[in-house]
Design a protein around this motif. Structure first.
Motif, PDB file in Angstrom:
ATOM      1  N   GLY A   1       0.807  -1.233   0.000  1.00 23.63           N
ATOM      2  CA  GLY A   1       0.000   0.000   0.000  1.00 23.63           C
ATOM      3  C   GLY A   1       0.830   1.267   0.000  1.00 23.63           C
ATOM      4  N   LYS A   2       2.095   1.168  -0.413  1.00 22.97           N
ATOM      5  CA  LYS A   2       2.988   2.339  -0.413  1.00 22.97           C
ATOM      6  C   LYS A   2       3.088   2.937  -1.813  1.00 22.97           C
ATOM      7  N   GLU A   3       3.685   4.127  -1.877  1.00 21.92           N
ATOM      8  CA  GLU A   3       3.887   4.830  -3.149  1.00 21.92           C
ATOM      9  C   GLU A   3       5.213   4.400  -3.768  1.00 21.92           C
ATOM     10  N   LEU A   4       5.326   4.564  -5.078  1.00 18.41           N
ATOM     11  CA  LEU A   4       6.633   4.382  -5.725  1.00 18.41           C
ATOM     12  C   LEU A   4       7.512   5.584  -5.398  1.00 18.41           C
ATOM     13  N   TYR A   5       8.801   5.344  -5.376  1.00 21.11           N
ATOM     14  CA  TYR A   5       9.751   6.430  -5.106  1.00 21.11           C
ATOM     15  C   TYR A   5       9.898   7.335  -6.338  1.00 21.11           C
ATOM     16  N   ASP A   6      10.386   8.538  -6.083  1.00 16.93           N
ATOM     17  CA  ASP A   6      10.587   9.515  -7.179  1.00 16.93           C
ATOM     18  C   ASP A   6      11.557   8.997  -8.231  1.00 16.93           C
ATOM     19  N   TRP A   7      12.479   8.129  -7.826  1.00 16.99           N
ATOM     20  CA  TRP A   7      13.477   7.627  -8.776  1.00 16.99           C
ATOM     21  C   TRP A   7      12.947   6.485  -9.627  1.00 16.99           C
ATOM     22  N   HIS A   8      11.747   6.008  -9.349  1.00 17.72           N
ATOM     23  CA  HIS A   8      11.219   4.919 -10.180  1.00 17.72           C
ATOM     24  C   HIS A   8      11.028   5.441 -11.604  1.00 17.72           C
ATOM     25  N   PRO A   9      11.474   4.673 -12.603  1.00 17.72           N
ATOM     26  CA  PRO A   9      11.360   5.153 -13.992  1.00 17.72           C
ATOM     27  C   PRO A   9       9.942   5.546 -14.405  1.00 17.72           C
ATOM     28  N   LEU A  10       8.928   4.900 -13.862  1.00 18.01           N
ATOM     29  CA  LEU A  10       7.564   5.290 -14.225  1.00 18.01           C
ATOM     30  C   LEU A  10       7.231   6.681 -13.684  1.00 18.01           C
ATOM     31  N   VAL A  11       7.826   7.033 -12.569  1.00 18.81           N
ATOM     32  CA  VAL A  11       7.566   8.342 -11.953  1.00 18.81           C
ATOM     33  C   VAL A  11       8.464   9.406 -12.576  1.00 18.81           C
ATOM     34  N   SER A  12       9.729   9.062 -12.750  1.00 19.31           N
ATOM     35  CA  SER A  12      10.695  10.053 -13.275  1.00 19.31           C
ATOM     36  C   SER A  12      10.595  10.211 -14.789  1.00 19.31           C
ATOM     37  N   GLY A  13      10.117   9.143 -15.454  1.00 19.95           N
ATOM     38  CA  GLY A  13      10.104   9.171 -16.924  1.00 19.95           C
ATOM     39  C   GLY A  13      11.465   8.890 -17.524  1.00 19.95           C
ATOM     40  N   ASN A  14      12.403   8.458 -16.680  1.00 17.19           N
ATOM     41  CA  ASN A  14      13.778   8.232 -17.142  1.00 17.19           C
ATOM     42  C   ASN A  14      14.283   6.886 -16.618  1.00 17.19           C
ATOM     43  N   PRO A  15      14.547   5.910 -17.503  1.00 20.73           N
ATOM     44  CA  PRO A  15      15.012   4.600 -17.023  1.00 20.73           C
ATOM     45  C   PRO A  15      16.353   4.655 -16.293  1.00 20.73           C
ATOM     46  N   GLU A  16      17.089   5.733 -16.434  1.00 25.42           N
ATOM     47  CA  GLU A  16      18.391   5.865 -15.762  1.00 25.42           C
ATOM     48  C   GLU A  16      18.249   6.293 -14.303  1.00 25.42           C
ATOM     49  N   SER A  17      17.084   6.800 -13.944  1.00 29.25           N
ATOM     50  CA  SER A  17      16.954   7.414 -12.612  1.00 29.25           C
ATOM     51  C   SER A  17      17.180   6.405 -11.485  1.00 29.25           C
ATOM     52  N   VAL A  18      16.822   5.139 -11.710  1.00 24.49           N
ATOM     53  CA  VAL A  18      17.045   4.126 -10.677  1.00 24.49           C
ATOM     54  C   VAL A  18      18.536   3.905 -10.448  1.00 24.49           C
ATOM     55  N   HIS A  19      19.318   4.054 -11.486  1.00 25.26           N
ATOM     56  CA  HIS A  19      20.774   3.899 -11.360  1.00 25.26           C
ATOM     57  C   HIS A  19      21.397   5.152 -10.741  1.00 25.26           C
ATOM     58  N   LYS A  20      20.931   6.305 -11.215  1.00 24.88           N
ATOM     59  CA  LYS A  20      21.491   7.559 -10.686  1.00 24.88           C
ATOM     60  C   LYS A  20      21.215   7.721  -9.201  1.00 24.88           C
ATOM     61  N   ALA A  21      20.098   7.158  -8.759  1.00 21.08           N
ATOM     62  CA  ALA A  21      19.754   7.271  -7.337  1.00 21.08           C
ATOM     63  C   ALA A  21      20.531   6.272  -6.483  1.00 21.08           C
ATOM     64  N   GLY A  22      21.334   5.407  -7.128  1.00 19.08           N
ATOM     65  CA  GLY A  22      22.144   4.443  -6.373  1.00 19.08           C
ATOM     66  C   GLY A  22      21.337   3.269  -5.857  1.00 19.08           C
ATOM     67  N   ILE A  23      20.182   3.043  -6.454  1.00 12.53           N
ATOM     68  CA  ILE A  23      19.317   1.959  -5.989  1.00 12.53           C
ATOM     69  C   ILE A  23      19.668   0.639  -6.657  1.00 12.53           C
ATOM     70  N   SER A  24      20.127   0.689  -7.882  1.00  7.27           N
ATOM     71  CA  SER A  24      20.346  -0.552  -8.636  1.00  7.27           C
ATOM     72  C   SER A  24      21.702  -1.186  -8.317  1.00  7.27           C
ATOM     73  N   VAL A  25      21.843  -2.421  -8.794  1.00 10.67           N
ATOM     74  CA  VAL A  25      23.096  -3.149  -8.562  1.00 10.67           C
ATOM     75  C   VAL A  25      24.081  -2.928  -9.720  1.00 10.67           C
ATOM     76  N   ARG A  26      23.728  -2.121 -10.664  1.00  9.78           N
ATOM     77  CA  ARG A  26      24.551  -1.939 -11.860  1.00  9.78           C
ATOM     78  C   ARG A  26      26.004  -1.627 -11.501  1.00  9.78           C
ATOM     79  N   SER A  27      26.902  -2.408 -12.044  1.00  9.92           N
ATOM     80  CA  SER A  27      28.351  -2.244 -11.862  1.00  9.92           C
ATOM     81  C   SER A  27      28.798  -2.403 -10.410  1.00  9.92           C
ATOM     82  N   ARG A  28      28.014  -3.076  -9.589  1.00  7.99           N
ATOM     83  CA  ARG A  28      28.379  -3.227  -8.179  1.00  7.99           C
ATOM     84  C   ARG A  28      28.353  -4.681  -7.737  1.00  7.99           C
ATOM     85  N   VAL A  29      28.171  -5.605  -8.681  1.00 13.32           N
ATOM     86  CA  VAL A  29      27.985  -7.011  -8.307  1.00 13.32           C
ATOM     87  C   VAL A  29      28.931  -7.921  -9.087  1.00 13.32           C
ATOM     88  N   ILE A  30      29.026  -9.155  -8.582  1.00 14.34           N
ATOM     89  CA  ILE A  30      29.916 -10.149  -9.187  1.00 14.34           C
ATOM     90  C   ILE A  30      29.086 -11.404  -9.473  1.00 14.34           C
TER      91      ILE A  30
END
Ligand code: SF4
Ligand code: SF4
Length: 147
Positions: free
Chosen positions: A99-128
């Motif tokens: 029952g919670k809201e999506l965060y501002d960095w969610h691509p559906l909210v920001s309109g930008n698929p990069e926003s999840v990465h820019k916000a430091g939420i994703s695992v991109r380039s941080r995993v093995i």
């Protein structure tokens, strides 16, 4: 007044397949290897990821075949999301099921698929990928920042 969007209007079980898929923010956090403490039942997240995850994009490389190729790749649905306690707290499916809201960095909210990465939420380039790590060493890869 801002017009409400489909995820604010529809329950998860009424979403179309396209709407459901678009809710995934592409964070890749559900593709990390988790270790369960057999004494407490607590899950610990590691920075080792499923070998089918592209570590540089945080996207599954075999998305359409994933459930055939990886036996423990869980198909998330409106019927099981509330029982997947290991799912990341930021996951859109989990947030909406709670029952919670999506965060501002969610691509559906920001309109930008990069926003999840820019916000430091994703695992991109941080995993093995897990196949590059000895299974017995996995506890050394436990991290806190992906919960
Ligand atoms: S944790 Fe949720 S939002 Fe992130 S990749 Fe997995 S399903 Fe998508
Ligand atoms: S098969 Fe794909 S979606 Fe499933 S855990 Fe692995 S990388 Fe993630």
């Amino acid at each position: 007044m801002t017009e409400k969007q489909f995820w604010q209007l529809k329950p998860l079980n009424e979403m179309s397949a396209g709407e459901w898929e678009s809710l995934c923010d592409g964070c890749g956090k559900c593709c990390l290897i988790r270790l369960e403490d057999i004494d407490t039942g607590e899950y610990h997240t590691t920075k080792a990821c499923c070998e089918l995850l592209n570590a540089e994009t945080s996207r599954c490389t075999r998305y359409l075949k994933r459930h055939d190729l990886v036996t423990d790749c869980v198909k998330i649905s409106h019927t099981n999301i509330n029982n997947l306690e290991w799912m990341p707290s930021t996951c859109a499916y989990r947030l909406l099921a709670e029952g919670k809201e999506l965060y501002d960095w969610h691509p559906l909210v920001s309109g930008n698929p990069e926003s999840v990465h820019k916000a430091g939420i994703s695992v991109r380039s941080r995993v093995i990928p897990e196949n590059k790590i000895d299974e017995e060493d996995l506890p050394d890869y436990i991290v806190k920042w992906f919960d």
